[in-house]
Motif scaffolding. Sequence first.
Motif, PDB file in Angstrom:
ATOM      1  N   TYR A 138       1.142  -1.416   0.167  1.00 39.92           N
ATOM      2  CA  TYR A 138      -0.239   0.449  -0.180  1.00 39.92           C
ATOM      3  C   TYR A 138       0.436   1.457   0.280  1.00 39.92           C
ATOM      4  CZ  TYR A 138      -4.516   2.023   1.537  1.00 39.92           C
ATOM      5  OH  TYR A 138      -5.451   2.726   1.154  1.00 39.92           O
ATOM      6  N   ARG A 139       1.649   1.053   0.973  1.00 43.69           N
ATOM      7  CA  ARG A 139       2.668   2.934   0.987  1.00 43.69           C
ATOM      8  C   ARG A 139       3.979   1.917   0.397  1.00 43.69           C
ATOM      9  NH1 ARG A 139       4.592   3.227   6.676  1.00 43.69           N
ATOM     10  NH2 ARG A 139       4.504   5.129   6.575  1.00 43.69           N
ATOM     11  N   GLN A 140       4.235   1.590  -0.437  1.00 42.54           N
ATOM     12  CA  GLN A 140       5.710   0.969  -0.826  1.00 42.54           C
ATOM     13  C   GLN A 140       6.943   1.293  -0.296  1.00 42.54           C
ATOM     14  OE1 GLN A 140       5.544  -0.404  -4.882  1.00 42.54           O
ATOM     15  NE2 GLN A 140       3.327  -0.811  -3.883  1.00 42.54           N
ATOM     16  N   GLN A 141       6.871   0.859   0.551  1.00 41.28           N
ATOM     17  CA  GLN A 141       8.487   1.335   1.930  1.00 41.28           C
ATOM     18  C   GLN A 141       8.087  -0.015   2.770  1.00 41.28           C
ATOM     19  OE1 GLN A 141       6.537   5.616   2.464  1.00 41.28           O
ATOM     20  NE2 GLN A 141       7.641   4.593   4.494  1.00 41.28           N
ATOM     21  N   PRO A 142       9.817   0.237   3.458  1.00 41.76           N
ATOM     22  CA  PRO A 142       9.700  -0.778   4.293  1.00 41.76           C
ATOM     23  C   PRO A 142       8.464  -0.640   5.666  1.00 41.76           C
ATOM     24  CG  PRO A 142      11.719  -0.029   3.492  1.00 41.76           C
ATOM     25  CD  PRO A 142      10.257   1.471   2.653  1.00 41.76           C
ATOM     26  N   THR A 143       7.513  -1.106   6.207  1.00 42.76           N
ATOM     27  CA  THR A 143       7.044  -0.740   6.934  1.00 42.76           C
ATOM     28  C   THR A 143       6.862  -2.049   7.950  1.00 42.76           C
ATOM     29  OG1 THR A 143       5.282  -0.038   5.404  1.00 42.76           O
ATOM     30  CG2 THR A 143       4.381  -0.059   7.564  1.00 42.76           C
ATOM     31  N   THR A 144       6.402  -1.786   9.615  1.00 39.15           N
ATOM     32  CA  THR A 144       6.422  -2.967  10.466  1.00 39.15           C
ATOM     33  C   THR A 144       5.226  -3.598  10.382  1.00 39.15           C
ATOM     34  OG1 THR A 144       7.276  -1.517  11.607  1.00 39.15           O
ATOM     35  CG2 THR A 144       6.352  -3.741  13.144  1.00 39.15           C
ATOM     36  N   TYR A 145       5.795  -4.636  10.285  1.00 42.10           N
ATOM     37  CA  TYR A 145       4.515  -5.972   9.732  1.00 42.10           C
ATOM     38  C   TYR A 145       3.994  -6.667  11.231  1.00 42.10           C
ATOM     39  CZ  TYR A 145       2.611 -10.636   9.122  1.00 42.10           C
ATOM     40  OH  TYR A 145       2.152 -12.032   9.113  1.00 42.10           O
ATOM     41  N   ARG A 146       2.686  -6.989  11.829  1.00 43.33           N
ATOM     42  CA  ARG A 146       2.520  -8.028  13.151  1.00 43.33           C
ATOM     43  C   ARG A 146       1.672  -8.578  12.694  1.00 43.33           C
ATOM     44  NH1 ARG A 146       5.350  -4.981  17.942  1.00 43.33           N
ATOM     45  NH2 ARG A 146       4.186  -6.802  18.270  1.00 43.33           N
ATOM     46  N   SER A 147       1.390  -9.600  13.411  1.00 40.70           N
ATOM     47  CA  SER A 147       0.300 -10.508  13.194  1.00 40.70           C
ATOM     48  C   SER A 147      -0.222 -10.206  14.623  1.00 40.70           C
ATOM     49  CB  SER A 147       0.627 -11.971  13.260  1.00 40.70           C
ATOM     50  OG  SER A 147       1.621 -12.154  14.447  1.00 40.70           O
ATOM     51  N   PHE A 148      -1.356 -10.869  14.512  1.00 37.75           N
ATOM     52  CA  PHE A 148      -1.994 -10.802  16.535  1.00 37.75           C
ATOM     53  C   PHE A 148      -2.732 -11.483  16.666  1.00 37.75           C
ATOM     54  CE2 PHE A 148      -4.971  -7.866  12.749  1.00 37.75           C
ATOM     55  CZ  PHE A 148      -6.184  -8.545  13.358  1.00 37.75           C
ATOM     56  N   ARG A 149      -3.386 -11.808  17.801  1.00 36.92           N
ATOM     57  CA  ARG A 149      -4.316 -12.175  17.898  1.00 36.92           C
ATOM     58  C   ARG A 149      -5.394 -12.203  18.636  1.00 36.92           C
ATOM     59  NH1 ARG A 149      -3.688 -18.147  19.253  1.00 36.92           N
ATOM     60  NH2 ARG A 149      -2.453 -19.114  16.678  1.00 36.92           N
ATOM     61  N   TRP A 150      -7.003 -12.743  18.514  1.00 38.80           N
ATOM     62  CA  TRP A 150      -7.711 -11.030  18.889  1.00 38.80           C
ATOM     63  C   TRP A 150      -8.250 -12.001  19.904  1.00 38.80           C
ATOM     64  CZ3 TRP A 150     -11.559  -8.435  15.429  1.00 38.80           C
ATOM     65  CH2 TRP A 150     -12.513  -6.942  15.559  1.00 38.80           C
ATOM     66  N   ARG A 151      -8.559 -12.016  21.333  1.00 39.70           N
ATOM     67  CA  ARG A 151      -9.703 -11.944  21.821  1.00 39.70           C
ATOM     68  C   ARG A 151     -11.108 -11.327  22.163  1.00 39.70           C
ATOM     69  NH1 ARG A 151      -8.191 -11.022  27.331  1.00 39.70           N
ATOM     70  NH2 ARG A 151      -6.664  -9.904  26.448  1.00 39.70           N
ATOM     71  N   TRP A 152     -12.130 -11.985  22.110  1.00 38.33           N
ATOM     72  CA  TRP A 152     -13.747 -11.455  22.105  1.00 38.33           C
ATOM     73  C   TRP A 152     -13.427 -10.436  20.919  1.00 38.33           C
ATOM     74  CZ3 TRP A 152     -11.362 -10.701  27.167  1.00 38.33           C
ATOM     75  CH2 TRP A 152     -11.410 -11.709  27.803  1.00 38.33           C
ATOM     76  N   PRO A 153     -13.455 -11.228  20.027  1.00 37.15           N
ATOM     77  CA  PRO A 153     -13.298 -10.817  18.596  1.00 37.15           C
ATOM     78  C   PRO A 153     -14.502  -9.889  17.822  1.00 37.15           C
ATOM     79  CG  PRO A 153     -13.732 -12.848  18.136  1.00 37.15           C
ATOM     80  CD  PRO A 153     -13.465 -12.620  19.613  1.00 37.15           C
ATOM     81  N   ARG A 154     -14.792  -9.536  17.281  1.00 36.37           N
ATOM     82  CA  ARG A 154     -16.098  -8.405  16.267  1.00 36.37           C
ATOM     83  C   ARG A 154     -16.474  -9.338  15.439  1.00 36.37           C
ATOM     84  NH1 ARG A 154     -16.614  -2.026  19.030  1.00 36.37           N
ATOM     85  NH2 ARG A 154     -15.704  -3.334  21.374  1.00 36.37           N
ATOM     86  N   PRO A 155     -17.094 -10.301  14.953  1.00 35.01           N
ATOM     87  CA  PRO A 155     -16.988 -11.173  13.776  1.00 35.01           C
ATOM     88  C   PRO A 155     -17.408  -9.707  12.826  1.00 35.01           C
ATOM     89  CG  PRO A 155     -18.528 -11.935  15.018  1.00 35.01           C
ATOM     90  CD  PRO A 155     -18.275 -11.510  15.661  1.00 35.01           C
ATOM     91  N   THR A 156     -18.082  -8.472  13.071  1.00 34.86           N
ATOM     92  CA  THR A 156     -17.967  -8.056  11.547  1.00 34.86           C
ATOM     93  C   THR A 156     -16.549  -7.555  10.972  1.00 34.86           C
ATOM     94  OG1 THR A 156     -18.461  -5.841  13.397  1.00 34.86           O
ATOM     95  CG2 THR A 156     -20.632  -7.330  12.442  1.00 34.86           C
ATOM     96  N   HIS A 157     -15.615  -7.709  11.752  1.00 30.57           N
ATOM     97  CA  HIS A 157     -15.124  -6.262  11.107  1.00 30.57           C
ATOM     98  C   HIS A 157     -14.405  -7.745  10.226  1.00 30.57           C
ATOM     99  CE1 HIS A 157     -13.555  -3.551  14.224  1.00 30.57           C
ATOM    100  NE2 HIS A 157     -14.827  -3.424  13.879  1.00 30.57           N
ATOM    101  N   ALA A 158     -14.564  -9.083   9.754  1.00 27.45           N
ATOM    102  CA  ALA A 158     -14.123  -9.209   8.699  1.00 27.45           C
ATOM    103  C   ALA A 158     -14.401 -10.097   7.002  1.00 27.45           C
ATOM    104  CB  ALA A 158     -13.836 -11.179   9.240  1.00 27.45           C
ATOM    105  N   ARG A 159     -15.300  -8.490   7.521  1.00 25.67           N
ATOM    106  CA  ARG A 159     -16.628  -8.495   6.427  1.00 25.67           C
ATOM    107  C   ARG A 159     -16.267  -6.999   5.617  1.00 25.67           C
ATOM    108  NH1 ARG A 159     -21.241 -11.591   7.782  1.00 25.67           N
ATOM    109  NH2 ARG A 159     -22.416 -10.680   5.827  1.00 25.67           N
ATOM    110  N   PHE A 160     -15.244  -6.221   6.733  1.00 29.82           N
ATOM    111  CA  PHE A 160     -14.451  -5.491   5.562  1.00 29.82           C
ATOM    112  C   PHE A 160     -14.191  -5.281   4.722  1.00 29.82           C
ATOM    113  CE2 PHE A 160     -15.124  -3.295  10.234  1.00 29.82           C
ATOM    114  CZ  PHE A 160     -16.172  -2.285  10.346  1.00 29.82           C
ATOM    115  N   THR A 161     -14.260  -5.114   3.603  1.00 23.15           N
ATOM    116  CA  THR A 161     -13.832  -5.685   2.259  1.00 23.15           C
ATOM    117  C   THR A 161     -12.866  -3.981   1.430  1.00 23.15           C
ATOM    118  OG1 THR A 161     -15.744  -5.503   1.096  1.00 23.15           O
ATOM    119  CG2 THR A 161     -14.939  -7.586   1.684  1.00 23.15           C
ATOM    120  N   SER A 162     -13.458  -3.348   2.400  1.00 22.02           N
ATOM    121  CA  SER A 162     -12.208  -1.818   1.542  1.00 22.02           C
ATOM    122  C   SER A 162     -11.629  -1.577   2.483  1.00 22.02           C
ATOM    123  CB  SER A 162     -13.365  -0.094   1.658  1.00 22.02           C
ATOM    124  OG  SER A 162     -14.037  -0.332   1.446  1.00 22.02           O
ATOM    125  N   PRO A 163      -9.885  -0.990   2.663  1.00 22.87           N
ATOM    126  CA  PRO A 163      -9.501  -1.259   3.376  1.00 22.87           C
ATOM    127  C   PRO A 163      -9.389  -0.056   4.798  1.00 22.87           C
ATOM    128  CG  PRO A 163      -8.788   0.318   1.151  1.00 22.87           C
ATOM    129  CD  PRO A 163     -10.216  -0.197   1.517  1.00 22.87           C
TER     130      PRO A 163
END
Length: 217
Positions: A137-162
């Motif tokens: 997206y930014r075309q430059q080195p950026t900090t990549y992070r993985s995450f775990r999400w406790r009590w996630p909000r399932p709707t967030h998997a529905r965002f298809t725009s950034p």
Amino acid sequence: MFLAATTAGDRVRANPGGQAFCPSCMADLIPKCGEIKVWHWAHRTDDCDPWSEPESQWHIDWKTRFGLQNCEVVMGPHRADVVARDGLVIELQHSHISPEEIAERQRFYRRMIWVVDAGEFREHVDLRLASIRTDPYRQQPTTYRSFRWRWPRPTHARFTSPLFWDFGDGTMLNVRKIHPETPCGGWGYLWTKPQFVRRFAVHVDELGDALEDGATA
Ligand SMILES: [Zn+2]
């Protein structure tokens, strides 16, 4: 609503005794200038934009970073929170939103990104693996992070725009992947708020105050 319209063609913030109207439906608005909620304008009945959210300090802090002329821009029956560079719409989401409304807004605005107030669930997001990768997206080195999400909000998997989570501490995660099944997790790229504003604001030169957080791009 944070900004109403005046007959002189200006946009004006709510002030005690102020008189202004809705730039969308032209109805006279009531200035709400109490001590609890942030000062805002209200319709006498329901807001003409069914997508409007109650105004919060979080919304106003974000909107003002992009210049008032770019905030609450009337687009058909709706008001886009921010219209950023190249007409990109930024929607600021603080409260719950249904999957149906996510889809509707994405269809309506087409070129848009979401900034979601992640302050309330930040403590449930466990940021893990960190590495430096080139963010496409930014075309430059950026900090990549993985995450775990406790009590996630399932709707967030529905965002298809950034999607950007605003953690409220000056950092944001551009969430690129959410695996909604248990254990929920995903990955994304870390941004700072000033980086976000610089990347998307229309007139970066005029945004001295907006960039005062001091982080570098
Ligand atoms: Zn209205």
